[in-house]
Design a protein around this motif. Structure first.
Motif, PDB file in Angstrom:
ATOM      1  N   TYR B 106      19.183  39.481  54.110  1.00 35.17           N
ATOM      2  CA  TYR B 106      19.162  40.818  53.659  1.00 35.17           C
ATOM      3  C   TYR B 106      17.865  41.595  53.356  1.00 35.17           C
ATOM      4  O   TYR B 106      17.637  42.520  52.990  1.00 35.17           O
ATOM      5  N   PRO B 226      23.545  50.477  51.382  1.00 28.01           N
ATOM      6  CA  PRO B 226      23.716  49.147  51.491  1.00 28.01           C
ATOM      7  C   PRO B 226      23.612  48.625  52.913  1.00 28.01           C
ATOM      8  O   PRO B 226      23.577  49.212  53.865  1.00 28.01           O
ATOM      9  N   SER B 227      23.068  47.306  53.020  1.00 29.55           N
ATOM     10  CA  SER B 227      22.758  46.727  54.234  1.00 29.55           C
ATOM     11  C   SER B 227      23.716  45.842  54.844  1.00 29.55           C
ATOM     12  O   SER B 227      23.556  45.219  55.777  1.00 29.55           O
ATOM     13  N   ALA B 228      25.133  46.186  54.485  1.00 27.59           N
ATOM     14  CA  ALA B 228      26.260  45.659  55.259  1.00 27.59           C
ATOM     15  C   ALA B 228      27.353  46.709  55.143  1.00 27.59           C
ATOM     16  O   ALA B 228      27.259  47.665  54.265  1.00 27.59           O
ATOM     17  N   TYR B 229      28.430  46.483  55.906  1.00 29.45           N
ATOM     18  CA  TYR B 229      29.452  47.521  56.154  1.00 29.45           C
ATOM     19  C   TYR B 229      30.809  46.982  55.387  1.00 29.45           C
ATOM     20  O   TYR B 229      31.103  47.450  54.593  1.00 29.45           O
ATOM     21  N   PHE B 230      31.315  45.741  56.101  1.00 35.18           N
ATOM     22  CA  PHE B 230      32.485  45.198  55.078  1.00 35.18           C
ATOM     23  C   PHE B 230      31.954  44.861  53.797  1.00 35.18           C
ATOM     24  O   PHE B 230      32.656  44.938  52.740  1.00 35.18           O
ATOM     25  N   ALA B 231      30.943  44.248  53.747  1.00 34.13           N
ATOM     26  CA  ALA B 231      30.447  43.816  52.301  1.00 34.13           C
ATOM     27  C   ALA B 231      29.504  44.868  51.645  1.00 34.13           C
ATOM     28  O   ALA B 231      28.431  44.621  51.123  1.00 34.13           O
TER      29      ALA B 231
END
Lengths: 384, 384
Positions: B106, B226-231
């Motif tokens: 990330y 944030p650099s994730a969608y689910f997380a």
């Protein structure tokens, strides 16, 4: 009499009602995630998924990961497209908006082709859009759970292969795998993302995917590494290949109990020809839709060919609120879902008809629900 | 006699043996993830987690997400640090390498402070390193499951607050929450990441986190999304807050069955003072470690103060292979785990002692395992 006999009947578009044996497998005694018994079970599950998706191409790759259907979008966005890649997102309800957002988070550039609520983009519109840009992937929501709109995956995939053959065909099958016909190889699909808790008939907690050999090749040819860690094919591909070869392997701990439940459910599903299963879902769906029409109610999905077979989204009649109707249904032991599509959330409700509630008519779930709907509407003052 | 009575006793460092009532909850009848019964249960679980982590600061935020402990690293890497942020990763085994890799994916810049196998970085080394750079976060593996090395979270956190007060204190508590003392508020911890299948005593499938008010503020002050969608905390924070306020909410479908099992287990854990639970794990751990020493065997964790209380990693005696010892143990109904640390994987084995196997001595798991270890070693030709 099973332990679950006296609970209200859950007829929302997922989670669905579960078979007793499947719920029994959820209580499987603890076992090592790398021990031979579990490794064999997991391997068998992966092989059975090939049958469920109707793929015999050995280059196709099944995945079963702890998470939910939503996590499958991250896998697509972080592994199959790269920063600045164009993706065409076919919009037939709420879930396309979310998938598009997920793609953006990882740097892809989604273009949404939107249809009015209750409809889906036409093949002509899709063809015109495919000719505008060089799309790396197209996403299709097979059944949009917010609207009950069914997409014609076969026709869209054929079109893509004809006019934009390098575009990966990605299907969100969360509300379709196990109840709608999907022929992975024959239809030329590259990815199906789904979850355990809908027509596959297993409690929520699993993200399930099938990826074509072409999809895996595309992943391997990436110029940049995957942009997620847990949702990385690089981390999971060797694990899935090892499990299917019945070899222990570790990246993150899978859930033996959920995988055992999936094994039980897939064994049940595959004990009957899949075409029979799809046909049965169509028949029960028609029965529901006829009852809805007979009550003078209108579906969100306007044309018969775009009505899903695993659920029905129904406009509330004038003067009846969901906050009045749903508790009346609950009092009769039937759980339906409210609306989800932002633009019209308070104006409709949803009736899920998937899995054992459809395949085992002895349970009487569907008849009970139709009767409960009739009498609850009458109690709410609706006259037809 | 329970349904799980005759299965081999699983004494690996997770998954652990589960209580009958917890496994029973895994078969909870299907229910809506937004229905009042489940929303209440989920809310209660979140409130109970505050007690488990010993935090009364209402700004602390518990999370329960379908996935695994590994997914917790993605949450940290994608939400609490940004591209180019420096992170100090304390290395006491295999899992620090993986956490560091996750941070890199990330875009953060991990610096690993490595200790020799069986040891942990000293406070002096940590202090010196903290003075080198402006670290946005430090990660501590509380118990490294590959080595059985315990970190002194309290002392490290105090040091960080003294010499580098802006550095977030992040604890990988996958193998410690529920068996090692953790005082979230008192020790000034910002994040604990854990999973369901170890000392919390619930089947695998859940990522569980506690984040401090400071951690949430840091997240909210991000310069980039944030650099994730689910997380993504952006997606889950409102959901967790709504569930705890007993209001229905939806981002992705949680697993009612796993959450029900967690509710059952947390009710059991919190029915006894936590200090008693920690003490019991220490006593049983000492019993195991004494038996190991009496057999002339050596632990990976060299000093008593860095030996975990929930597991013991043990060097194989000269001339005895894990591939010989583990099947002999299995024949006696005891499942231990092989080595995991790459440098020495074939040279040791692991004995997990957490949860009901520790708290319920009537089950006889620990005595049975010690006896089986003695006789299996003898059968393998080991003389002491």
């Amino acid at each position: 009499m099973s332990a679950q006999a006296d609970h209200p009947t859950l007829l929302i578009p997922g989670p669905i009602e579960f078979d007793d044996a499947v719920l029994g497998s959820m209580g499987h005694p603890s076992e090592s995630h790398v021990g031979p018994a579990f490794v064999n079970a997991f391997g068998e599950v992966l092989s059975m998924l090939r049958k469920l998706f109707i793929t015999t191409d050995l280059k196709s790759q099944p995945f079963v990961i702890s998470g939910s259907g939503t996590l499958g979008w991250d896998f697509v966005a972080a592994n199959l497209v790269e920063k600045h890649d164009e993706v065409l997102v076919l919009h037939s309800g709420y879930f396309a908006d979310s998938f598009a957002t997920c793609l953006s988070v990882y740097g892809a550039v989604p273009t949404q082709l939107k249809a009015p609520v209750g409809s889906r983009p036409s093949l002509e519109e899709i063809e015109a859009e495919l000719k505008q840009k060089s799309y790396k992937a197209i996403t299709i929501t097979h059944t949009d759970t917010s609207t009950g709109v069914l997409s014609d995956v076969k026709a869209v995939s054929e079109l893509v292969h004809k006019v934009s053959p390098d575009t990966l065909v990605v299907v969100d099958g969360v509300c379709s795998v196990g109840c709608e016909e999907i022929r992975f190889d024959d239809w030329g699909i590259d990815v199906v993302v789904t979850a355990s808790q809908k027509a596959i008939g297993v409690p929520a907690g699993l993200c399930i995917m099938m990826v074509s050999g072409r999809g895996i090749d595309r992943f391997k040819a990436r110029k940049t590494p995957p942009s997620a860690y847990f949702a990385s094919f690089a981390n999971w591909l060797p694990i899935m290949q090892n499990y299917e070869a019945k070899k222990p392997s570790y990246f993150a701990t899978p859930s033996p109990q959920l995988v055992r439940a999936l094994q039980t459910s897939l064994n049940q599903i595959l004990s009957v020809p899949l075409d029979y299963r799809f046909q049965k879902h169509k028949e029960v769906s028609q029965k529901v839709k006829k009852a809805v029409a007979a009550l003078g109610l209108r579906q969100l999905a306007d044309k018969p060919e775009c009505q899903a077979n695993g659920m029905t989204a129904i406009y509330l009649p004038e003067g009846v609120a969901a906050s009045d109707l749903l508790p009346k249904l609950m009092a009769k032991g039937v759980v339906f879902a409210g609306g989800l599509h932002k633009e019209i959330a308070t104006k409709y409700f949803r009736f899920g008809h998937m899995g054992v509630s459809v395949t085992n008519s002895d349970l009487g779930h569907i008849d009970k629900a139709i009767e409960a709907l009739k009498s609850s509407l009458a109690e709410a003052g609706y006259k037809h």
